[in-house]
Structures are given as C-alpha cells and as structure tokens.
Write a protein that holds these residues in place. Structure first.
Motif, mmCIF file in Angstrom:
data_model
loop_
_atom_site.group_PDB
_atom_site.id
_atom_site.type_symbol
_atom_site.label_atom_id
_atom_site.label_comp_id
_atom_site.label_asym_id
_atom_site.label_seq_id
_atom_site.Cartn_x
_atom_site.Cartn_y
_atom_site.Cartn_z
ATOM 1 N N ASN A 281 57.039 23.074 36.957
ATOM 2 C CA ASN A 281 56.363 24.343 36.670
ATOM 3 C C ASN A 281 55.416 24.191 35.494
ATOM 4 O O ASN A 281 54.306 24.708 35.510
ATOM 5 C CB ASN A 281 57.384 25.438 36.373
ATOM 6 N N SER A 282 55.860 23.457 34.470
ATOM 7 C CA SER A 282 54.996 23.350 33.286
ATOM 8 C C SER A 282 53.769 22.491 33.604
ATOM 9 O O SER A 282 52.721 22.642 32.999
ATOM 10 C CB SER A 282 55.769 22.792 32.095
ATOM 11 N N MET A 283 53.902 21.583 34.578
ATOM 12 C CA MET A 283 52.741 20.742 34.943
ATOM 13 C C MET A 283 51.834 21.475 35.922
ATOM 14 O O MET A 283 50.719 21.034 36.208
ATOM 15 C CB MET A 283 53.223 19.440 35.588
ATOM 16 N N ASN A 284 52.371 22.560 36.476
ATOM 17 C CA ASN A 284 51.604 23.376 37.414
ATOM 18 C C ASN A 284 51.094 22.564 38.610
ATOM 19 O O ASN A 284 49.911 22.582 38.929
ATOM 20 C CB ASN A 284 50.433 24.037 36.659
ATOM 21 N N VAL A 285 52.003 21.809 39.201
ATOM 22 C CA VAL A 285 51.623 21.008 40.365
ATOM 23 C C VAL A 285 52.560 21.361 41.522
ATOM 24 O O VAL A 285 53.630 21.916 41.305
ATOM 25 C CB VAL A 285 51.755 19.487 40.088
ATOM 26 N N HIS A 286 52.114 21.011 42.738
ATOM 27 C CA HIS A 286 52.976 21.298 43.883
ATOM 28 C C HIS A 286 53.783 20.041 44.220
ATOM 29 O O HIS A 286 53.226 19.009 44.581
ATOM 30 C CB HIS A 286 52.142 21.733 45.095
ATOM 31 N N ILE A 287 55.086 20.145 44.068
ATOM 32 C CA ILE A 287 55.960 19.034 44.471
ATOM 33 C C ILE A 287 57.128 19.664 45.235
ATOM 34 O O ILE A 287 57.815 20.530 44.695
ATOM 35 C CB ILE A 287 56.524 18.263 43.253
ATOM 36 N N PRO A 288 57.323 19.266 46.480
ATOM 37 C CA PRO A 288 58.407 19.882 47.252
ATOM 38 C C PRO A 288 59.773 19.626 46.613
ATOM 39 O O PRO A 288 59.980 18.580 45.981
ATOM 40 C CB PRO A 288 58.336 19.189 48.619
ATOM 41 N N ASN A 289 60.694 20.567 46.812
ATOM 42 C CA ASN A 289 62.034 20.444 46.226
ATOM 43 C C ASN A 289 62.755 19.174 46.649
ATOM 44 O O ASN A 289 63.490 18.581 45.860
ATOM 45 C CB ASN A 289 62.898 21.645 46.620
ATOM 46 N N ASP A 290 62.528 18.754 47.916
ATOM 47 C CA ASP A 290 63.290 17.569 48.343
ATOM 48 C C ASP A 290 62.874 16.318 47.571
ATOM 49 O O ASP A 290 63.663 15.400 47.379
ATOM 50 C CB ASP A 290 63.183 17.369 49.864
ATOM 51 N N VAL A 291 61.643 16.325 47.066
ATOM 52 C CA VAL A 291 61.207 15.168 46.267
ATOM 53 C C VAL A 291 61.940 15.187 44.924
ATOM 54 O O VAL A 291 62.410 14.155 44.429
ATOM 55 C CB VAL A 291 59.664 15.195 46.056
ATOM 56 N N LEU A 292 62.069 16.380 44.368
ATOM 57 C CA LEU A 292 62.785 16.490 43.088
ATOM 58 C C LEU A 292 64.248 16.101 43.280
ATOM 59 O O LEU A 292 64.832 15.405 42.450
ATOM 60 C CB LEU A 292 62.683 17.914 42.529
ATOM 61 N N ASP A 293 64.824 16.531 44.420
ATOM 62 C CA ASP A 293 66.223 16.160 44.694
ATOM 63 C C ASP A 293 66.356 14.641 44.803
ATOM 64 O O ASP A 293 67.313 14.048 44.316
ATOM 65 C CB ASP A 293 66.717 16.793 46.003
ATOM 66 N N PHE A 294 65.358 14.043 45.451
ATOM 67 C CA PHE A 294 65.394 12.586 45.618
ATOM 68 C C PHE A 294 65.365 11.888 44.244
ATOM 69 O O PHE A 294 66.161 10.988 43.969
ATOM 70 C CB PHE A 294 64.186 12.138 46.462
#
Ligand code: ATP
Length: 472
Positions: free
Chosen positions: A315-328
C-alpha cells in the motif's frame, strides 16, 4: 471552617507546580485525578484507582515537590490551607459520595491544557526537534508497526513507555535477531513521546555511536559536555547495546549515564540481539541493571504477520501486486522483516523495469536465490533438549542423567512435554531418547500440564519456549 474554593486554590498552585514538573508521566497520573480540601486544610489529590500500584512511587517523586510549590505560593492562598497530600482511591470508593458534593471536588485535568502553561514557554517552530536527536519518519511509527504474537509484548511495552516515560517499564530491554523491528520500535517511542510532550529531550542513537561520541569527547577533552548531553535527557534510546561488549571505558561511562538517568526517573530503552545475561563481555553490574527492568523479545513473525507487513508495504508503495504473490513471498521468506521488504522492492523494481506483470511465477524467478528452504524441517528432540537446557541453565547431560533435584527434574519434564507437543514422536520413541520409560514420559507430560494450570508464570515460560522452538 470557612468554605474554600478548591478550584481557586488549584489555579494558584498549578502554575508553580507546572514550572517545577513538566514530565508527561506527572500529567498522566494527575490528569485523571481529583482534588478536594479536607477539614484540616489539606489539599487532597485523589488519584484514579488505576494508579494505586504506583502510589508509593508517585508520592516519593512528587510529594515533596508539591509541598515546596505550596510553600512558594502560600501567601497567595487562604491561610487555612496547611498542606498537600496524594492519596489513592480505595477499592470500591467513589470519587463523589453523598457527603462530598460534586462541587467539593475538582478535576485536575486542566493540568494538561497547554493554554494554562505560564512558566513554560510554548515551543517555537522546530524547537522540539532541535533539542532532540532522532530521525523522525512516519514510516517507523506505531501505526505502521504490524503486531502479531511474535512482537505483541514488545509493541505493548514500547507503547506504554511512550505514554508515561520513566514510570511503566524502566529500563525497557528489547531483544531479538536482526531485522525484526527493534529499531522501528525505538523510533516509534521517540515520535509518540514527542507527540504527547514536545518538551521532552530525547536521545536516540546506537551503542556504537555512543561509544564514538565518548571517544571523541576524550580526544577533545570535552567529557563535561558529553555528560551534559546524555545525563540531561528525558529519554535515552540506545540501539544494539551488544556493541558495548568489551569496551570497558565506554561501559563505565554508560554505567554512570544509566545511573544518573535512572535515579531521576528518566526513561531508558535498550535493544540488543540477545538477552542481557547472554551479553558476554559486558560488566555484571550493567547486566544486572538491564535485568532489573522489563525484558521483552521480538521473534520471527508468523505467516499472517508477514503477509500483513507485505500488504502494508504494497500500500505504501502504491503498486498493484496480487495477494497470492504476497502469500508466496511470505511463505518462502521467514527469517526477518528486512529481507521480506527487500524481496518485495526487488520484485517490483524488476517488474517495472522490464515491463512485466507481477505474478507468482515472476516472483519465483526473480527471488529464486533469496527464497529460504521451504521444506518444513521437523523439529527434533536434540534441538528441544538444547534449547530447554540453555533456558534453564542446566546441561543436556543433566537432563538425560539420573539426578532428581527439582532444578533438573523441571527442565527434564518440560523437555519431554515439548517433545511430545512439537514433534511427531510417540511416547516410546521419546522415552528412548530420554533414557526413560514410556510411563515416565506420560507422567511428565501430565505433571507439566497440571503445573501450567496452577501457575500462570510457569505456563508463560513453557509457552515462551514453545514459541522459540517453533521459530527455529
Ligand atoms: N512488525 C513490523 N511491522 C512493520 N514493519 C516492520 C516490522 N518489523 C520490522 N519492520 C521493518 O523491517 C525493517 C527492519 O526493522 P528494524 O531496522 O527495526 O530491525 P532491527 O530489529 O532493529 O534490526 P537490527 O538489529 O539489524 O538493527 C524496517 O524497515 C522496519 O520498519
């Protein structure tokens, strides 16, 4: 007795008191208090009952200052005012009773109303900053600190310290491995304290900087100024105290700095990569002072906390990254938060430079080398024995041996209990490793369960060990 207007007395007293005491701790204790004047002419301050446990401490620190303030303005007060007292409200005691009408008691809340400050000048722009030594950044605030089981206590104690420095936990000693948020918490304490009281003088620095500044002061024959700088602060935040190891002269100076601040109820917060007693190369008297306060750890964050940290960063970087990537990423980087953040930045930078969409397969490709071994390692009994022995300060040999003194029996039973709870091993398999019978292991597990039921502090110890082992 003539009726005395309590509020009028307070209006005379308050400016004199506030000129003598500007600590937010004082404000915290007194803002929820009430005052009344009793028949003998004593100006009675009744503390909120939440502060009953601090009553001796509050009296010891403030009563003589309050009495001196009273004397100083005695001539402006009615002659029937003879003294001042601080009392705790008893259990179940109401602030107002049928006998003490509401008008007889006044709230001391206005003590924190800055418009009433007379003796202390309002801070000029940047004035507070110029007195303080800490880099201010929203990034390292309490709001931006994600709380999970791994750091809940460290967060709560840091918050408490920032709300009433010098009173709640002093010194506060935060320890844990690198990159788990210790410095973040120090910054947050500094910021939060300043937001409560911009008059506070805060020093935030690493032990290494402290040592370098001390050496400089020796070199320039300027130790007077060194002492003036560090012994006149309201809060000293010292990062990475392990750096003081084997630096005898710096330790000696720090010992005196510590004592000077502590004796004045000034807040000290320290961080380290290990517990105080593990700080080899540090003088015993320093270790014992550190141990005298509150010691809290920060552990490796759990999966959910790691995901929450990554989401916040996204959120602070204001970029779109899908949740599954963060989970990975969170599933594959467990060791520390700095590495977690670094991985995210690296992935985003790579994707935007190359014009690729961020997805799990790109993450795997870009972060390949950084990903930690994910094959979930089964904790073995040897690791449990080592950790339990270290914690209880006994040898693994003693745990496996025949001695039956309580100091050995407890760690032995705890180790059996943890082996049963943290590994897939059966009772007979555990018995074999502990060189005991199946029945002894069963009995030990029951004994530990019972003791945990009876003794919450024992339960905390076992849970702490469990958490530590789970984080290995
Ligand atoms: N719980 C958390 N929530 C949000 N950010 C965190 C959290 N824990 C750590 N971080 C972030 O991780 C990074 C590393 O944290 P920090 O520098 O405070 O670690 P440290 O424990 O002081 O490490 P070191 O001992 O190496 O100095 C910082 O950017 C910090 O903001």
């Amino acid at each position: 007795m003539e009726t005395i207007d309590c509020q009028a007395v307070w209006d005379v007293l308050y400016p004199v008191i506030s000129a003598r005491i500007s600590s937010p701790g004082f404000n915290k204790f007194f803002q929820e208090s009430f005052a009344s004047i009793d028949e003998s002419g004593t100006f009675k301050i009744s503390l909120n009952k939440g502060y009953n446990v601090f009553i001796d401490h509050i009296r010891e620190n403030y009563l003589s200052l309050l009495s001196e303030s009273l004397k100083e303005c005695q001539q402006d007060l009615p002659s029937s005012i003879k003294g001042i007292s601080i009392d705790a409200l008893g259990k179940g005691e109401a602030l107002f009773t049928a006998e003490t009408q509401k008008e007889d008691k006044i709230s001391l809340k206005p003590i924190i109303d800055k418009t009433r400050r007379r003796a202390v000048e309002a801070p000029k722009a940047n004035d507070a900053k110029s007195k303080n030594n800490f880099p201010s950044s929203d990034r390292y605030s309490f709001q931006n600190f994600i709380v999970g089981d791994s750091n809940r206590l460290a967060f709560a104690t840091s918050k408490a310290v920032s709300e009433s420095p010098g009173f709640s936990y002093n010194p506060l000693f935060i320890y844990g491995s690198s990159g788990l948020g210790k410095s973040h918490l120090l910054h947050a304490i500094a910021q939060e304290t300043m937001s409560h009281n911009p008059y506070h003088r805060i020093e935030y620095l690493s032990a290494e900087e402290f040592s370098n500044i001390f050496i400089d002061s020796i070199q320039h024959n300027d130790q007077r100024n060194f002492r003036k700088r560090f012994r006149n602060v309201d809060i000293l935040l010292l990062d990475d105290v392990q750096f003081l190891k084997n630096k005898t002269k710096t330790q000696e100076e720090f010992f005196h700095t510590f004592n000077a601040l502590y004796s004045l109820n000034k807040q000290i917060v320290l961080t380290s990569d290990c517990q105080p007693h593990e700080l080899d190369g540090l003088e015993k008297r320093l270790v014992s002072r550190f141990e005298h306060g509150q010691i809290v750890d920060v552990l490796k964050p759990e999966f959910e906390t790691r995901v929450a940290i990554l989401r916040q960063k996204r959120n602070s970087m204001n970029v779109h990254i899908p949740n599954d990537v963060l989970d990975f990423i969170a599933s594959n980087i467990k060791s520390h938060v700095r590495k977690l953040e670094g991985a995210l930045v690296r992935l985003v930078t790579y994707a935007s430079t190359m014009g690729y969409e961020v997805n799990a397969s790109l993450a795997r490709e870009v972060l390949g080398g950084q990903l930690e071994n994910t094959s979930d390692r089964n904790l073995d009994i040897t690791a449990i024995l080592r950790q339990v022995a270290e914690y209880f300060d006994v040898g693994v040999k003693d745990i496996l041996g025949k001695r039956r003194t309580q100091s050995i029996v407890t760690p032995r039973q705890v180790a059996m209990y943890l082996s049963r709870n943290l590994t897939e091993e059966s009772f007979p398999a555990i018995a074999e490793q502990f060189r005991r019978t199946h029945a002894t292991v069963l009995h030990s597990c029951n004994a530990i369960n019972e003791q945990m039921e009876l003794d919450p502090s024992f339960k905390d110890k076992v849970f702490y060990l469990k958490k530590r082992l789970e984080n290995l």
